[in-house]
Design a protein around this motif. Structure first.
Motif, PDB file in Angstrom:
ATOM      1  N   LEU A 120       0.879  -1.070   0.046  1.00 15.05           N
ATOM      2  CA  LEU A 120      -0.030  -0.390   0.586  1.00 15.05           C
ATOM      3  C   LEU A 120       1.002   1.489  -0.201  1.00 15.05           C
ATOM      4  N   TYR A 179      -8.388  -1.432  -1.484  1.00 15.64           N
ATOM      5  CA  TYR A 179      -6.984  -0.182  -0.879  1.00 15.64           C
ATOM      6  C   TYR A 179      -6.328  -0.077  -2.482  1.00 15.64           C
ATOM      7  N   TYR A 180      -5.813  -1.315  -2.152  1.00 19.02           N
ATOM      8  CA  TYR A 180      -4.474  -1.414  -3.814  1.00 19.02           C
ATOM      9  C   TYR A 180      -5.184  -1.090  -5.024  1.00 19.02           C
TER      10      TYR A 180
END
Length: 445
Positions: free
Chosen positions: A43, A364-365
């Motif tokens: 991330l 999120y990635y």
């Protein structure tokens, strides 16, 4: 001034880990200089972004550092997936005739861990409990090289690049003054998508949790790299906030001695005598933390044992972190023998793709690379100790007017520590373990 004096004057420290003062590290005489450009935590995009923008400056600093250290080789280790970036490095090395080698690693965790990167690049294991200099290597993070470049131009460390992602309205890479609060950074990217959340400072594997209230006080330091917002009921939060008593009870009841934690441990796999499953067995039945727990001192706290390997959802990393403190408190220090790396090591790489799914952070990635913005603030609180070793001593007082880049914390060059500089122009309003500055500009006469 000399190359080393410029680094000291600018307050440069290692920006990829605990913050070792760079002028102390570079007082050594290693055979090899290793530049770690393989951002370890998933991330985080901070180092890669800086490499894309400042690769020329970084390479110039690497060559200067190699020359100063009189190192036989300078190796820049990065990830194979950064093909466009590698092409930029290769072209600049050819154009400037730099004596710098590139080494590429697969995209696994913990590629970017100092000792794992050393093993990958040199096939050398740092002795268990030792430091890279014992195998004739000095290691610097790639972002540190930009600070070294700036130091040679007379520019001190006053700003930091941070990845802000997770449950935020718009993920960003932000450039901020050191000493800005974490809450201000979150506010700058539009705030959170949630009313209630937890903040991870650092990465999802090794980061530290803050509540929303703590984020109002906690500040960005020279070693900061990531701010990740996640729901309060996320599994990472539940795991990270377990009490030690709860972990002990779970360990006693649930640890099945499968030894997966040991089999996946990066330190064990390069030959260090670290056996997390044995530590957990002893922890479950003992309340006296003596020499039987000495192996815990070898743990790098990467989190693979508890966040990837353990099928029973218990917490070897948290236990090892606690035991390391107990060992120091009790003055227990043991010398260890380092064995050969295990032949199955390369079959136990932890793929980032699988890790993202296991941690439940893939969404999120998948939002992609964050965009960039610069953030300002009218108030900073700058810690005098942001590094391994001795904190700087404040050399300003309440009421003093300071300008950005001015020294506010001093330390002698021979000491293990680093100078601290004002990150904004303004008036000093508080001095204790940190210096608080509030923005103020003087009218020109």
């Amino acid at each position: 001034m000399t190359f080393l004096e410029n680094i000291y004057e600018a307050g440069v420290i290692g920006e990829g880990g605990a913050g070792f003062p760079t002028h102390i590290k570079y007082a050594a005489s290693p055979r090899y200089l290793l530049i770690n450009a393989a951002e370890c935590e998933p991330l985080l995009h901070t180092d890669k972004y800086q490499m894309e923008i400042f690769y020329k400056e970084m390479l110039e600093a690497i060559q200067e550092a190699k020359n100063f250290l009189k190192a036989e080789r300078a190796v820049l280790a990065t990830k194979k997936k950064y093909q466009d970036l590698i092409a930029l490095f290769e072209q600049e090395i050819r154009d400037k005739s730099y004596d710098i080698e590139l080494f590429s690693m697969d995209n696994f965790y913990p590629a970017g861990d100092e000792q794992i990167t050393i093993y990958e690049a040199f096939q050398k294991a740092v002795p268990a409990g030792g430091i890279p200099l014992q195998v004739d290597i000095v290691v610097s993070n790639i972002a540190t090289m930009k600070s070294i470049y700036d130091a040679q131009k007379g520019l001190p460390v006053t700003e930091k690049y941070i990845t802000v992602t997770g449950e935020v309205k718009e993920p960003k890479i932000i450039k901020v003054p050191i000493g800005i609060t974490i809450a201000k950074c979150i506010e700058a990217v539009g705030g959170s998508t949630l009313d209630n959340y937890m903040v991870l400072t650092g990465g999802p594997m090794m980061g530290r949790f803050l509540t929303q209230e703590e984020a109002e006080i906690a500040v960005v330091r020279k070693t900061s790299g990531g701010i990740i917002l996640i729901p309060k009921d996320h599994a990472l939060v539940e795991r990270g906030n377990k009490s030690l008593l709860a972990i002990k009870n779970e360990t006693r009841a649930a640890c099945i001695q499968c030894n997966f934690c040991t089999q996946y441990c990066p330190r064990y796999l390069i030959g260090h005598p670290l056996h997390p499953h044995k530590i957990m067995r002893a922890f479950g039945v003992n309340d006296v933390y003596d020499e039987k727990f000495a192996e815990a001192a070898l743990c790098c706290e990467c989190g693979i044992c508890e966040l990837f390997a353990c099928p029973m959802n218990i917490s070897p990393r948290i236990v090892n972190s606690f035991l390391k403190k107990e060992l120091r408190k009790n003055g227990i220090k043991v010398e260890f023998q380092t064995g050969p790396a295990l032949p199955e090591r390369e079959n136990r790489y932890v793929p980032i793709d699988r890790l993202l799914s296991r941690l439940d952070i893939r969404k999120y990635y998948d939002r992609g690379k964050p965009s960039y913005m610069e953030v300002t603030t009218d108030k900073v609180t700058i810690p005098l100790g942001q590094h391994i070793g001795k904190p700087a001593t404040a050399c300003v007082a309440v009421g003093d007017f300071v300008t950005k880049g001015q020294v506010i914390g001093e330390i002698e060059m021979k000491d293990m520590g680093a100078r601290v500089h004002a990150s904004i122009t303004g008036r000093v309003t508080h001095v204790d373990h940190a210096v608080t500055i509030e923005s103020e500009r003087r009218e020109e006469a």
